[in-house]
Write an enzyme that holds these catalytic residues in place. Structure first.
Site, mmCIF file in Angstrom:
data_model
loop_
_atom_site.group_PDB
_atom_site.id
_atom_site.type_symbol
_atom_site.label_atom_id
_atom_site.label_comp_id
_atom_site.label_asym_id
_atom_site.label_seq_id
_atom_site.Cartn_x
_atom_site.Cartn_y
_atom_site.Cartn_z
ATOM 1 N N SER A 147 23.954 37.541 60.798
ATOM 2 C CA SER A 147 24.536 36.184 60.829
ATOM 3 C C SER A 147 25.562 36.025 59.717
ATOM 4 O O SER A 147 26.627 35.427 59.905
ATOM 5 C CB SER A 147 23.443 35.112 60.708
ATOM 6 O OG SER A 147 22.737 35.245 59.490
ATOM 7 N N ASP A 205 23.006 36.548 51.550
ATOM 8 C CA ASP A 205 23.542 37.432 52.589
ATOM 9 C C ASP A 205 25.063 37.337 52.684
ATOM 10 O O ASP A 205 25.758 38.354 52.785
ATOM 11 C CB ASP A 205 22.913 37.101 53.959
ATOM 12 C CG ASP A 205 21.444 37.458 54.016
ATOM 13 O OD1 ASP A 205 20.900 37.915 52.999
ATOM 14 O OD2 ASP A 205 20.831 37.265 55.089
HETATM 15 N N1 LIG Z 1 27.847 39.904 66.443
HETATM 16 C C1 LIG Z 1 27.529 38.625 66.511
HETATM 17 N N2 LIG Z 1 28.247 37.785 67.292
HETATM 18 C C2 LIG Z 1 27.916 36.488 67.346
HETATM 19 N N3 LIG Z 1 26.869 35.925 66.715
HETATM 20 C C3 LIG Z 1 26.134 36.697 65.936
HETATM 21 C C4 LIG Z 1 26.411 38.088 65.794
HETATM 22 N N4 LIG Z 1 25.493 38.600 64.959
HETATM 23 C C5 LIG Z 1 24.672 37.583 64.600
HETATM 24 N N5 LIG Z 1 25.047 36.438 65.191
HETATM 25 C C6 LIG Z 1 24.400 35.119 65.050
HETATM 26 O O1 LIG Z 1 23.418 35.232 64.030
HETATM 27 C C7 LIG Z 1 22.099 34.971 64.541
HETATM 28 C C8 LIG Z 1 21.082 35.898 63.901
HETATM 29 O O2 LIG Z 1 20.857 35.436 62.624
HETATM 30 P P1 LIG Z 1 19.502 35.627 61.830
HETATM 31 O O3 LIG Z 1 19.775 35.098 60.503
HETATM 32 O O4 LIG Z 1 18.353 35.058 62.598
HETATM 33 O O5 LIG Z 1 19.307 37.206 61.783
HETATM 34 P P2 LIG Z 1 19.981 38.266 60.812
HETATM 35 O O6 LIG Z 1 21.094 37.614 60.077
HETATM 36 O O7 LIG Z 1 20.325 39.451 61.630
HETATM 37 O O8 LIG Z 1 18.794 38.647 59.833
HETATM 38 P P3 LIG Z 1 18.525 38.181 58.299
HETATM 39 O O9 LIG Z 1 19.075 36.816 58.147
HETATM 40 O O10 LIG Z 1 17.029 38.214 58.143
HETATM 41 O O11 LIG Z 1 19.187 39.225 57.495
HETATM 42 C C9 LIG Z 1 22.222 35.200 66.032
HETATM 43 O O12 LIG Z 1 21.245 34.394 66.685
HETATM 44 C C10 LIG Z 1 23.654 34.752 66.320
HETATM 45 O O13 LIG Z 1 23.700 33.355 66.479
HETATM 46 C C1 LIG Z 2 14.881 35.273 54.122
HETATM 47 C C2 LIG Z 2 16.149 35.210 53.296
HETATM 48 O O1 LIG Z 2 15.767 35.170 51.917
HETATM 49 C C3 LIG Z 2 16.987 36.459 53.459
HETATM 50 C C4 LIG Z 2 17.460 36.719 54.840
HETATM 51 O O2 LIG Z 2 18.231 37.893 54.824
HETATM 52 C C5 LIG Z 2 16.898 33.967 53.666
HETATM 53 C C6 LIG Z 2 18.008 33.615 52.691
HETATM 54 O O3 LIG Z 2 18.018 34.078 51.559
HETATM 55 O O4 LIG Z 2 18.877 32.820 53.100
HETATM 56 MG MG LIG Z 3 20.813 35.899 58.866
#
Ligand SMILES: Nc1ncnc2c1ncn2[C@@H]1O[C@H](COP(=O)(O)OP(=O)(O)OP(=O)(O)O)[C@@H](O)[C@H]1O
Ligand SMILES: C[C@@](O)(CCO)CC(=O)[O-]
Ligand SMILES: [Mg+2]
Length: 397
Positions: A147, A205
């Protein structure tokens, strides 16, 4: 109409320690991954703005006039330093035909795009007619910061489209980076995108996605870790889907319910990050095996803590058990609840043990790979500097 297109990328991340605790003001240590999200911006037809997000099966377009009218409704009480309000997001959801309680990847991706596009154009001038495609090497929603990488790429492209930042890529150059000031601006807008997707992100992030490398993050303060040794890390995706927003909200609920039980756990996670940073800083660039037992023990302790705060998952327990049976230590990374785990590969781990661990992890239905860490942050690319797979994915329209 814009004359120039833009190719931009941002890395995913691995959190070594401090996930969740960082949302509550504690420190986190995070490193950029060698897996990236790529965005291509091209001039549009003069009247419409088109978005293609193959990773979440989105293809949408809007007229510039209707976006302009919508902006008037959304940005009236707009304040860049605050979270997008519920009212603003409700207006955007209604406009985009997204259900009020939608949390599906495509809905969140469209919502973040619309919010960032309108808020950035309210501040810096209209986003012109452009076609935007975003494609990623990162698994979506697996703890690797997909994300944030998405939000960082969007922030860079939209700020550039509104002429709020420059295009530092010169003719003949393969890649270029923005100035510190421009990266600070990109990071602050990417944080707004993260707020739409995550609800209450810490900002770690998007900081890694923007600055890259290895960093310590605490309450918005970013400290680059200059002397991080070359750690070998195995990444394993359990493929169990989860939402960071839901997991972060669950931890908050637990802290509110049991403050005197949960706060000491967060303090302990903070101390783990501190201890890990001290060890990393004491290690030479190519460390000998003697440093690793401490890092391994810190992984084990933190994994237990993450279970206590409610973000474990049976798939992650299994991952840890499988690697432990080969003498290797693992913890979840990112939000947990499934998604990815990381396993430390010390220099004295035999190739045989690592291969056997990988084989057993794959037999559980998991996917695992070794990857580089400490990759560069948000980057501009010439088309010739991108590999054929990336170019192909970005040029499909
Ligand atoms: N390539 C992409 N294109 C469009 N939207 C995306 C893409 N990658 C991620 N997203 C958006 O980000 C969301 C995922 O975010 P989420 O924070 O739940 O997971 P993450 O970022 O992969 O993991 P984390 O935050 O734990 O590191 C998806 O539901 C989507 O809305
Ligand atoms: C779970 C979390 O700590 C990390 C997600 O990659 C959420 C955040 O810091 O925003
Ligand atoms: Mg995320």
């Amino acid at each position: 109409m814009m004359e120039l297109g833009l190719l931009v990328s941002a890395p995913g991340k691995v959190i070594l320690h401090g996930e969740h605790a960082v949302v509550h003001g504690k420190a986190a240590l995070a490193v950029a991954l060698g897996l990236r999200t790529f965005l291509r911006l091209r001039p549009g037809d003069g009247e419409r703005l088109r978005v293609h997000l193959p990773g979440v099966s989105v293809r949408r377009e809007w007229g510039l006039a209707e976006l302009s009218a919508l902006r008037g409704r959304v940005t009236a009480d707009f304040d860049e330093s605050k979270s997008p309000s519920v009212e603003q997001l409700d207006v955007l959801k209604e406009f985009a035909g997204i259900a009020a309680d939608a949390s599906a990847p495509d809905s969140l991706a469209v919502l973040a795009f619309l919010y960032m596009c309108l808020a950035i154009s309210a501040k810096y001038g209209d986003v012109p007619s452009v076609d935007i495609t975003v494609w990623s090497e990162l698994p979506t929603g697996a703890g690797l910061g997909s994300s944030a990488a998405y939000a960082v790429c969007l922030a860079a492209a939209l700020l550039y489209a509104c002429r709020a930042i420059s295009c530092p890529l010169k003719d003949g150059e393969a890649t270029a980076r923005w100035t510190e000031d421009e990266m600070t601006l990109i990071n602050s807008w990417a944080f707004q995108g993260e707020r739409v997707i995550h609800g209450n992100p810490s900002g770690v992030d998007n900081a890694v996605g923007t600055w890259g490398g290895a960093l310590r993050y605490q309450s918005g303060k970013i400290t680059s870790l200059k002397r991080v040794p070359t750690l070998r890390i195995l990444l394993t995706n359990t493929k169990v889907p989860r939402s960071t927003k839901v997991l972060v909200a669950g931890v908050k609920e637990k802290i509110l319910k049991f403050p005197s039980i949960m706060n000491p756990v967060l303090d302990s996670i903070d101390a783990i990050s501190q201890e890990c940073q001290s060890v990393l800083e004491a290690m030479p660039t190519n460390p000998s095996p003697e440093y690793y037992p401490v890092l391994e023990e810190l992984f084990d302790i933190n994994q237990h803590h993450l279970n206590v705060i409610g973000v474990g998952h049976p798939s992650l327990d299994r991952l840890c058990r499988v690697t432990a049976s080969h003498g290797l230590h693992s913890k979840l990374t990112g939000a947990g609840g499934g998604g990815c785990g990381i396993t430390l590969l010390p220099p004295d781990a035999t190739p045989l043990a690592v291969e056997a661990a990988k084989r057993d992890l794959c037999a559980c239905g998991f996917e695992c790979w070794e990857t580089d860490i400490g990759a560069p942050g948000v980057t501009l690319h010439s088309a010739s500097s991108l590999n054929a797979e990336v170019l192909h994915a970005l040029s499909e329209s």
